[in-house]
Design a protein around this motif. Structure first.
Motif, PDB file in Angstrom:
ATOM      1  N   LEU A 352      34.751 -14.955  11.633  1.00 40.91           N
ATOM      2  CA  LEU A 352      36.149 -15.394  11.721  1.00 40.91           C
ATOM      3  C   LEU A 352      36.630 -16.072  10.438  1.00 40.91           C
ATOM      4  N   ALA A 353      35.779 -16.836   9.805  1.00 45.03           N
ATOM      5  CA  ALA A 353      36.184 -17.515   8.569  1.00 45.03           C
ATOM      6  C   ALA A 353      36.567 -16.493   7.508  1.00 45.03           C
ATOM      7  N   ARG A 354      35.730 -15.474   7.335  1.00 46.14           N
ATOM      8  CA  ARG A 354      36.026 -14.435   6.349  1.00 46.14           C
ATOM      9  C   ARG A 354      37.273 -13.647   6.742  1.00 46.14           C
ATOM     10  N   MET A 355      37.376 -13.291   8.006  1.00 43.93           N
ATOM     11  CA  MET A 355      38.502 -12.484   8.466  1.00 43.93           C
ATOM     12  C   MET A 355      39.831 -13.187   8.217  1.00 43.93           C
ATOM     13  N   LEU A 356      39.890 -14.474   8.490  1.00 42.28           N
ATOM     14  CA  LEU A 356      41.135 -15.215   8.321  1.00 42.28           C
ATOM     15  C   LEU A 356      41.506 -15.367   6.849  1.00 42.28           C
ATOM     16  N   VAL A 357      40.528 -15.684   6.014  1.00 41.58           N
ATOM     17  CA  VAL A 357      40.801 -15.838   4.583  1.00 41.58           C
ATOM     18  C   VAL A 357      41.268 -14.511   3.992  1.00 41.58           C
ATOM     19  N   MET A 358      40.578 -13.426   4.328  1.00 36.30           N
ATOM     20  CA  MET A 358      40.959 -12.114   3.799  1.00 36.30           C
ATOM     21  C   MET A 358      42.340 -11.699   4.297  1.00 36.30           C
ATOM     22  N   GLY A 359      42.654 -12.062   5.537  1.00 32.35           N
ATOM     23  CA  GLY A 359      43.970 -11.743   6.081  1.00 32.35           C
ATOM     24  C   GLY A 359      45.076 -12.465   5.341  1.00 32.35           C
ATOM     25  N   VAL A 360      44.867 -13.744   5.055  1.00 30.45           N
ATOM     26  CA  VAL A 360      45.865 -14.531   4.327  1.00 30.45           C
ATOM     27  C   VAL A 360      46.111 -13.946   2.934  1.00 30.45           C
ATOM     28  N   ILE A 361      45.055 -13.490   2.273  1.00 29.42           N
ATOM     29  CA  ILE A 361      45.181 -12.981   0.906  1.00 29.42           C
ATOM     30  C   ILE A 361      45.854 -11.614   0.855  1.00 29.42           C
ATOM     31  N   THR A 362      45.542 -10.751   1.827  1.00 28.09           N
ATOM     32  CA  THR A 362      46.005  -9.352   1.746  1.00 28.09           C
ATOM     33  C   THR A 362      47.272  -9.053   2.542  1.00 28.09           C
ATOM     34  N   MET A 363      47.736  -9.979   3.347  1.00 27.69           N
ATOM     35  CA  MET A 363      48.910  -9.731   4.183  1.00 27.69           C
ATOM     36  C   MET A 363      50.144  -9.244   3.409  1.00 27.69           C
ATOM     37  N   PRO A 364      50.412  -9.755   2.190  1.00 30.07           N
ATOM     38  CA  PRO A 364      51.611  -9.295   1.470  1.00 30.07           C
ATOM     39  C   PRO A 364      51.655  -7.786   1.236  1.00 30.07           C
ATOM     40  N   ILE A 365      50.498  -7.159   1.128  1.00 33.61           N
ATOM     41  CA  ILE A 365      50.463  -5.714   0.877  1.00 33.61           C
ATOM     42  C   ILE A 365      51.167  -4.955   2.002  1.00 33.61           C
ATOM     43  N   TYR A 366      51.049  -5.449   3.215  1.00 29.35           N
ATOM     44  CA  TYR A 366      51.665  -4.761   4.353  1.00 29.35           C
ATOM     45  C   TYR A 366      53.182  -4.912   4.337  1.00 29.35           C
ATOM     46  N   LEU A 367      53.669  -6.072   3.942  1.00 32.92           N
ATOM     47  CA  LEU A 367      55.117  -6.256   3.864  1.00 32.92           C
ATOM     48  C   LEU A 367      55.726  -5.400   2.761  1.00 32.92           C
ATOM     49  N   TYR A 368      55.066  -5.347   1.613  1.00 28.00           N
ATOM     50  CA  TYR A 368      55.577  -4.498   0.538  1.00 28.00           C
ATOM     51  C   TYR A 368      55.435  -3.021   0.893  1.00 28.00           C
ATOM     52  N   GLY A 369      54.369  -2.680   1.625  1.00 29.46           N
ATOM     53  CA  GLY A 369      54.213  -1.303   2.099  1.00 29.46           C
ATOM     54  C   GLY A 369      55.320  -0.922   3.067  1.00 29.46           C
ATOM     55  N   ALA A 370      55.676  -1.855   3.963  1.00 33.77           N
ATOM     56  CA  ALA A 370      56.756  -1.605   4.917  1.00 33.77           C
ATOM     57  C   ALA A 370      58.105  -1.508   4.215  1.00 33.77           C
ATOM     58  N   THR A 371      58.302  -2.311   3.176  1.00 35.18           N
ATOM     59  CA  THR A 371      59.538  -2.230   2.385  1.00 35.18           C
ATOM     60  C   THR A 371      59.651  -0.870   1.710  1.00 35.18           C
ATOM     61  N   GLU A 402      49.543   1.157   8.717  1.00 38.05           N
ATOM     62  CA  GLU A 402      48.109   1.237   8.400  1.00 38.05           C
ATOM     63  C   GLU A 402      47.886   1.954   7.065  1.00 38.05           C
ATOM     64  N   GLY A 403      46.958   1.438   6.290  1.00 39.44           N
ATOM     65  CA  GLY A 403      46.621   2.057   5.011  1.00 39.44           C
ATOM     66  C   GLY A 403      47.787   2.175   4.061  1.00 39.44           C
ATOM     67  N   PRO A 404      48.617   1.133   3.888  1.00 40.62           N
ATOM     68  CA  PRO A 404      49.789   1.274   3.018  1.00 40.62           C
ATOM     69  C   PRO A 404      49.414   1.575   1.574  1.00 40.62           C
ATOM     70  N   GLU A 405      48.319   0.966   1.111  1.00 40.04           N
ATOM     71  CA  GLU A 405      47.926   1.179  -0.291  1.00 40.04           C
ATOM     72  C   GLU A 405      47.511   2.632  -0.527  1.00 40.04           C
ATOM     73  N   PHE A 406      46.794   3.235   0.421  1.00 42.27           N
ATOM     74  CA  PHE A 406      46.390   4.639   0.288  1.00 42.27           C
ATOM     75  C   PHE A 406      47.610   5.546   0.233  1.00 42.27           C
ATOM     76  N   ARG A 407      48.511   5.376   1.179  1.00 38.38           N
ATOM     77  CA  ARG A 407      49.672   6.259   1.276  1.00 38.38           C
ATOM     78  C   ARG A 407      50.572   6.150   0.044  1.00 38.38           C
ATOM     79  N   ILE A 408      50.823   4.926  -0.384  1.00 41.95           N
ATOM     80  CA  ILE A 408      51.738   4.721  -1.514  1.00 41.95           C
ATOM     81  C   ILE A 408      51.097   5.169  -2.824  1.00 41.95           C
ATOM     82  N   LEU A 409      49.840   4.821  -3.026  1.00 39.72           N
ATOM     83  CA  LEU A 409      49.164   5.206  -4.269  1.00 39.72           C
ATOM     84  C   LEU A 409      49.111   6.719  -4.436  1.00 39.72           C
ATOM     85  N   PHE A 410      48.788   7.432  -3.357  1.00 41.98           N
ATOM     86  CA  PHE A 410      48.684   8.884  -3.470  1.00 41.98           C
ATOM     87  C   PHE A 410      50.066   9.532  -3.612  1.00 41.98           C
TER      88      PHE A 410
END
Length: 449
Positions: A352-371, A402-410
């Motif tokens: 849980l400690a790792r999951m929460l920290v990683m979630g806080v760091i990577t969450m912006p990618i999903y908002l920019y992917g949705a934009t 899901e997978g915003p970085e994959f879809r956008i990068l390709f």
């Protein structure tokens, strides 16, 4: 084509609780199970999916309005309306090429099985629309339909390889033999891998921190019911629900977290006989070959770490929506980001400690992917008439795509963007590294010891 489309629409209209068990019934009969036993496995799987969907829906109906209230209390008004995955799926199915991806998914899987490039047989045909969405996104950006199909094929291959690499970890987490997950949300582990490898070098993150380990440290506070109550109460108070509303939300979240493990046992009861039959079938026909059955992510929903992570990240998701420059999305319908929770669960074994920290760091990618997705999904919805009315200056999107970085990068790579080409190469490199990492990693029950 029209007849094929009508047949597929009819089958999809049956719902995943009928569609997926029907596939399992056919697989069971082909593997030599007795008809009665195969039928019971299929029925039990249908019950498991229905039960899990009901509790997930119950959780969403409880947490969703509270999250919306929390968001509205900020006074923020953003132009892209988050309509969630259900609307994204409905809009995607309206694309004239969408149904072709059943053939694409089955064909690629068949070739890879025959050539022994994968051990996973993807029975999750319900989520074929995700490949169609990828193809349309690339097609919209590049104007090249072939590029869209190529990217979708790459996604199918990645899903199968993710199924291979995570299978033994999923078996350890769920207790279900020879079953894996082929939903693309598991690809979040690619994005999270560098952070996880960094945490491997930090002693503070190398202690057991799943809910079972926490029981020894914090006692009753690690019980699903108590954790759910505390998290629900905190979210209710943050959403200005008042004492009564917050207490009711607390009980609702506690109820859901208590029911998830009970329902998850039905998946084991249903799929274990099929796994045994498939194993015997492969031993008789192919020496040293085994096949994993790829299913949707809810077989992991019995793990409370998924829900603790997803709900605790709700305020983080809203907070980022407020402060991130260039973001146009207020997460509402998909405020619970399953991708980070499921990908984090599989990568960390439920730490849980790792999951929460990683979630806080990577969450912006999903908002920019949705934009990024907003004009694409809005354009498809308007061209097909799927959404009755989208106001001027407004758009629709999916906040936890899901997978915003994959879809956008390709998409951008096929558009000739050199930075995106480099990013796509890095993504594939990280995927290869993830495969090595997970094949070497201990299963969750033996990790951090």
């Amino acid at each position: 084509m029209e007849v094929f489309s009508s047949v597929i629409n009819f089958v999809l209209g049956l719902g995943s609780a009928i569609f997926v068990p029907l596939i399992i019934l056919i697989l069971g009969l082909l593997a030599g199970m007795k008809p009665g036993k195969a039928f019971m496995s299929a029925i039990t799987l249908g019950i498991a999916f229905t039960g899990m969907s009901m509790v997930i829906g119950f959780m969403g109906n409880a947490v969703g309005p509270a999250s919306e209230s929390l968001a509205m209390n900020t006074g923020i008004n953003l132009p892209a309306l988050d309509m969630g995955w259900t609307s994204a799926a409905a809009i995607t199915w309206s694309w004239s090429y969408a149904f072709i991806f059943f053939a694409v998914t089955i064909g690629v899987n068949f070739v890879m099985l025959v050539l022994n490039w994968t051990k996973t047989l993807n029975a999750d045909m319900w989520n074929v629309w995700g490949k169609a969405l990828t193809a349309y996104l690339v097609y919209f950006v590049t104007g090249n339909l072939i590029a869209g199909f190529i990217t979708a094929i790459v996604q199918v291959v990645l899903e199968l390889k993710l199924g291979d690499m995570f299978q033994r970890h999923i078996q350890d987490l769920t207790g279900i033999p020879l079953v894996t997950v082929t939903h693309f949300m598991t690809s979040a582990a690619v994005l999270l891998l560098p952070l996880n490898m960094l945490m491997d070098k930090m002693p503070i993150f190398n202690k057991r921190a799943d809910t079972n380990a926490l029981k020894k440290k914090i006692g009753m506070f690690s019980e699903n019911s108590v954790m759910g109550f505390i998290i629900g109460l905190g979210l209710g108070l943050a959403a200005a629900y008042g004492v009564s509303g917050s207490l009711n939300l607390a009980i609702q979240v506690a109820t859901a977290l208590s029911l998830f493990p009970t329902i998850s046992k039905l998946f084991m009861q249903s799929l274990s006989p099929l796994a045994d039959a498939m194993s015997e079938f492969m031993k008789k026909r192919f020496k040293d070959r085994e096949v994993f059955i790829g299913l949707d992510w809810p077989i992991l929903a019995g793990r409370s770490e998924v829900w603790v992570t997803a709900i605790l990240l709700v305020p983080v998701f809203i907070g980022y929506a407020i402060i991130l420059p260039g973001n146009q999305v207020l997460p509402l319908a998909s405020i619970i980001n399953y991708s980070i929770a499921v990908g984090g669960l599989l990568l960390t074994g439920g730490n849980l400690a790792r999951m929460l920290v990683m979630g806080v760091i990577t969450m912006p990618i999903y908002l920019y992917g949705a934009t990024y997705l907003a004009p694409i999904l809005t354009g498809l919805a308007r061209s097909t008439g799927t959404v009755a009315e989208v106001g001027d200056g407004q758009s629709i999107t999916w906040a936890s795509i899901e997978g915003p970085e994959f879809r956008i990068l390709f998409a951008e790579a096929f558009n000739g963007n050199f930075l995106a080409i480099a990013g796509a190469v890095i993504f594939i490199g990280l995927f290869y590294l993830l495969n090595k990492y997970m094949n070497k990693a201990e299963v969750p029950s033996k990790r951090y010891e």
